[in-house]
Design an enzyme around this catalytic site. Structure first.
Site, mmCIF file in Angstrom:
data_model
loop_
_atom_site.group_PDB
_atom_site.id
_atom_site.type_symbol
_atom_site.label_atom_id
_atom_site.label_comp_id
_atom_site.label_asym_id
_atom_site.label_seq_id
_atom_site.Cartn_x
_atom_site.Cartn_y
_atom_site.Cartn_z
ATOM 1 N N ASP A 3 6.899 -85.576 62.633
ATOM 2 C CA ASP A 3 7.193 -86.649 63.591
ATOM 3 C C ASP A 3 6.369 -86.546 64.871
ATOM 4 O O ASP A 3 6.800 -86.965 65.942
ATOM 5 C CB ASP A 3 8.694 -86.672 63.955
ATOM 6 C CG ASP A 3 9.553 -86.776 62.718
ATOM 7 O OD1 ASP A 3 9.151 -87.487 61.784
ATOM 8 O OD2 ASP A 3 10.622 -86.133 62.694
ATOM 9 N N HIS B 175 6.509 -92.403 58.414
ATOM 10 C CA HIS B 175 5.490 -92.653 59.432
ATOM 11 C C HIS B 175 5.710 -94.036 60.023
ATOM 12 O O HIS B 175 6.069 -94.968 59.304
ATOM 13 C CB HIS B 175 4.085 -92.617 58.824
ATOM 14 C CG HIS B 175 3.681 -91.274 58.339
ATOM 15 N ND1 HIS B 175 2.387 -90.953 58.051
ATOM 16 C CD2 HIS B 175 4.398 -90.164 58.091
ATOM 17 C CE1 HIS B 175 2.330 -89.704 57.648
ATOM 18 N NE2 HIS B 175 3.538 -89.202 57.651
HETATM 19 P P1 GTP Z 1 6.268 -87.609 59.813
HETATM 20 O O1 GTP Z 1 5.290 -87.648 58.722
HETATM 21 O O2 GTP Z 1 7.670 -87.971 59.407
HETATM 22 O O3 GTP Z 1 6.253 -86.300 60.489
HETATM 23 O O4 GTP Z 1 5.994 -88.800 60.916
HETATM 24 P P2 GTP Z 1 5.010 -89.177 62.057
HETATM 25 O O5 GTP Z 1 4.282 -87.967 62.555
HETATM 26 O O6 GTP Z 1 4.139 -90.308 61.627
HETATM 27 O O7 GTP Z 1 5.920 -89.683 63.252
HETATM 28 P P3 GTP Z 1 7.098 -90.772 63.270
HETATM 29 O O8 GTP Z 1 6.500 -92.105 63.006
HETATM 30 O O9 GTP Z 1 8.237 -90.326 62.455
HETATM 31 O O10 GTP Z 1 7.587 -90.663 64.795
HETATM 32 C C1 GTP Z 1 6.795 -90.960 65.873
HETATM 33 C C2 GTP Z 1 7.444 -92.063 66.731
HETATM 34 O O11 GTP Z 1 6.777 -92.117 67.965
HETATM 35 C C3 GTP Z 1 7.314 -93.468 66.157
HETATM 36 O O12 GTP Z 1 8.396 -94.228 66.542
HETATM 37 C C4 GTP Z 1 6.020 -94.001 66.826
HETATM 38 O O13 GTP Z 1 5.966 -95.411 66.945
HETATM 39 C C5 GTP Z 1 6.152 -93.386 68.177
HETATM 40 N N1 GTP Z 1 4.886 -93.067 68.851
HETATM 41 C C6 GTP Z 1 3.752 -92.524 68.329
HETATM 42 N N2 GTP Z 1 2.848 -92.284 69.320
HETATM 43 C C7 GTP Z 1 3.433 -92.684 70.471
HETATM 44 C C8 GTP Z 1 3.017 -92.650 71.853
HETATM 45 O O14 GTP Z 1 1.938 -92.192 72.201
HETATM 46 N N3 GTP Z 1 3.899 -93.138 72.773
HETATM 47 C C9 GTP Z 1 5.126 -93.623 72.438
HETATM 48 N N4 GTP Z 1 5.913 -94.067 73.411
HETATM 49 N N5 GTP Z 1 5.544 -93.655 71.155
HETATM 50 C C10 GTP Z 1 4.718 -93.178 70.191
HETATM 51 P P1 IMP Z 2 13.060 -81.762 52.898
HETATM 52 O O1 IMP Z 2 11.598 -81.803 53.070
HETATM 53 O O2 IMP Z 2 13.709 -83.102 52.741
HETATM 54 O O3 IMP Z 2 13.473 -80.777 51.804
HETATM 55 O O4 IMP Z 2 13.702 -81.175 54.245
HETATM 56 C C1 IMP Z 2 13.456 -79.824 54.686
HETATM 57 C C2 IMP Z 2 13.342 -79.790 56.206
HETATM 58 O O5 IMP Z 2 12.154 -80.461 56.605
HETATM 59 C C3 IMP Z 2 14.480 -80.467 56.956
HETATM 60 O O6 IMP Z 2 14.669 -79.770 58.184
HETATM 61 C C4 IMP Z 2 13.929 -81.873 57.262
HETATM 62 O O7 IMP Z 2 14.529 -82.436 58.391
HETATM 63 C C5 IMP Z 2 12.470 -81.530 57.519
HETATM 64 N N1 IMP Z 2 11.544 -82.638 57.223
HETATM 65 C C6 IMP Z 2 11.047 -83.004 56.012
HETATM 66 N N2 IMP Z 2 10.191 -84.026 56.136
HETATM 67 C C7 IMP Z 2 10.128 -84.323 57.448
HETATM 68 C C8 IMP Z 2 9.377 -85.284 58.209
HETATM 69 O O8 IMP Z 2 8.590 -86.078 57.690
HETATM 70 N N3 IMP Z 2 9.579 -85.269 59.551
HETATM 71 C C9 IMP Z 2 10.396 -84.384 60.144
HETATM 72 N N4 IMP Z 2 11.124 -83.461 59.487
HETATM 73 C C10 IMP Z 2 10.984 -83.435 58.144
HETATM 74 MG MG MG Z 3 8.390 -89.064 60.735
#
Ligand code: GTP
Ligand code: IMP
Ligand code: MG
Length: 338
Positions: free
Chosen positions: A13, A43
């Site tokens: 995230d 994402h």
């Molecule tokens: P995973 O693969 O689950 O780890 O996800 P991710 O790394 O793509 O991130 P995810 O989208 O779950 O969470 C990031 C959040 O922050 C989303 O709601 C984005 O829209 C937001 N976001 C990303 N960059 C920025 C930024 O620079 N500023 C703000 N305010 N929000 C952001």
């Molecule tokens: P699993 O990957 O669903 O088995 O979860 C194992 C651990 O990884 C838990 O703590 C989840 O919250 C974390 N996790 C898995 N995928 C993500 C992701 O995309 N974003 C943040 N945490 C994750």
């Molecule tokens: Mg995410």
């Protein structure tokens, strides 16, 4: 040679979806390939006020010229994938490797009870049980699934063919370095390695073919599920700082802590980072919101970035100042010709 691998530097995230969507629009890669675990990832891409959530497809959907592939290492939930293909209308440009393992309902059921749910706090998306069946060699693979037939191909071959033809390739990691089964906070980790080397292996790209490893850090650290989070703030402090977030896949509250230089250094080492992308600068320094030129940043934000570069010895080349694709400062020119 132009392969960039993008991975998360903390616990997932970090905003990988945002950074990938920017690179997809700006660099116009011929191909993006999803590595990583599977639909446990969520994402987020925000463009012109619309928010797109992706669990299976690469986050490069907004660039209509870019091919969207899913590497053999990734687990596929056919329903989630087919829904995304339909919603995003990308039927013509998706290739799923024939050897991607399949998540079935039984895996999801097993992920929603007992040790995995109660102790580890998984996402409940079935990825852990599906990977365990994969290791036992009892899992189905994509070529066994009739509804996936038209998308199935040899992703490793396709990616290497594009690469030899001189195309730009972007490999998309999921989760984060400290959720790695090998290098994370075991047992509070996901069901596979998540570092840059693993992402290359997921996709079928050899280590000598990689030009850049871009590690994404958020300007603070968040974590969902179980496991230690050094420097974790109370819920009250998290809210006060405006760092409260809700997880994309599970809807759970994310726990938060200040930027952790020790973890970041280790992530740089484990991934052999050549560049850093820093997201959510605007959440820590609100007056940086929407800024797209480094010179215009408030001096405290500039100092934070300099501290990161001095401490990690790696350039911060992309800075995200808001969720929108072009709320981005791109400093890659500083690095010289690419
Ligand atoms: P995973 O693969 O689950 O780890 O996800 P991710 O790394 O793509 O991130 P995810 O989208 O779950 O969470 C990031 C959040 O922050 C989303 O709601 C984005 O829209 C937001 N976001 C990303 N960059 C920025 C930024 O620079 N500023 C703000 N305010 N929000 C952001
Ligand atoms: P699993 O990957 O669903 O088995 O979860 C194992 C651990 O990884 C838990 O703590 C989840 O919250 C974390 N996790 C898995 N995928 C993500 C992701 O995309 N974003 C943040 N945490 C994750
Ligand atoms: Mg995410």
């Amino acid at each position: 040679m132009s392969v960039t691998v993008l991975v998360g530097g903390f616990f997932g995230d970090e905003g990988k979806g945002k950074v990938i969507s920017y690179l997809a629009m700006k660099d116009d890669p011929a191909v993006t390939v999803r590595g990583g675990v599977g639909p446990n990832a969520g994402h987020t891409v925000v463009y012109k006020g619309r928010s797109y959530k992706l669990r299976m497809l690469p986050s490069a959907i907004l660039n209509e010229q870019t091919k969207l592939m899913i590497g053999a290492g990734v687990l596929v939930n056919p329903k989630v994938l087919l829904d995304e293909i339909k919603v995003f209308d990308v039927d013509q440009r998706v290739i799923v490797d024939s050897q991607c393992s399949i998540i079935e309902d039984i895996h999801i059921e097993r992920d929603k009870k007992g040790h995995l749910k109660e102790k580890i706090g998984t996402t409940g998306s079935g990825t852990g049980p599906a990977n365990s069946d994969r290791v036992l060699r009892s899992a189905k693979v994509a070529r066994d699934i009739p509804s996936l037939k038209k998308y199935v191909g040899d992703v490793a071959f396709e990616v290497n063919r594009f690469l030899e033809g001189g195309s730009k390739i972007l490999l998309e990691g999921t989760q984060g370095t400290f959720l790695s089964l090998y290098y994370g906070t075991y047992p509070f980790v996901t069901s596979k390695d998540t570092t840059a080397s693993a992402i290359c292996s997921d996709v079928g790209i050899g280590p000598k073919k990689v030009k850049d490893v871009l590690v994404v850090f958020k300007s603070y650290v968040t974590r969902v599920g179980g496991g230690d989070l050094p420097g974790e703030l109370s819920e009250e402090d998290t809210n006060k700082r405006g760092w409260a977030e809700i997880a994309t896949v599970t809807g759970r509250a994310r726990r938060a802590a200040p930027f952790n230089f020790d973890l970041a250094k280790r992530a740089v080492m484990l991934n052999s980072a050549t560049q850093i992308a820093l997201t959510k600068l605007d959440v820590v320094f609100p007056s940086s919101h929407g800024i797209s030129r480094f010179e215009d940043l408030p001096s405290k934000a500039k100092k934070f970035i300099k501290d990161i570069e001095d401490s990690l010895g790696v350039p911060v080349s992309i800075i995200s100042t808001g969720p929108e694709v072009f709320d981005t400062i791109d400093r890659r020119e500083r690095l010289g010709p690419t």
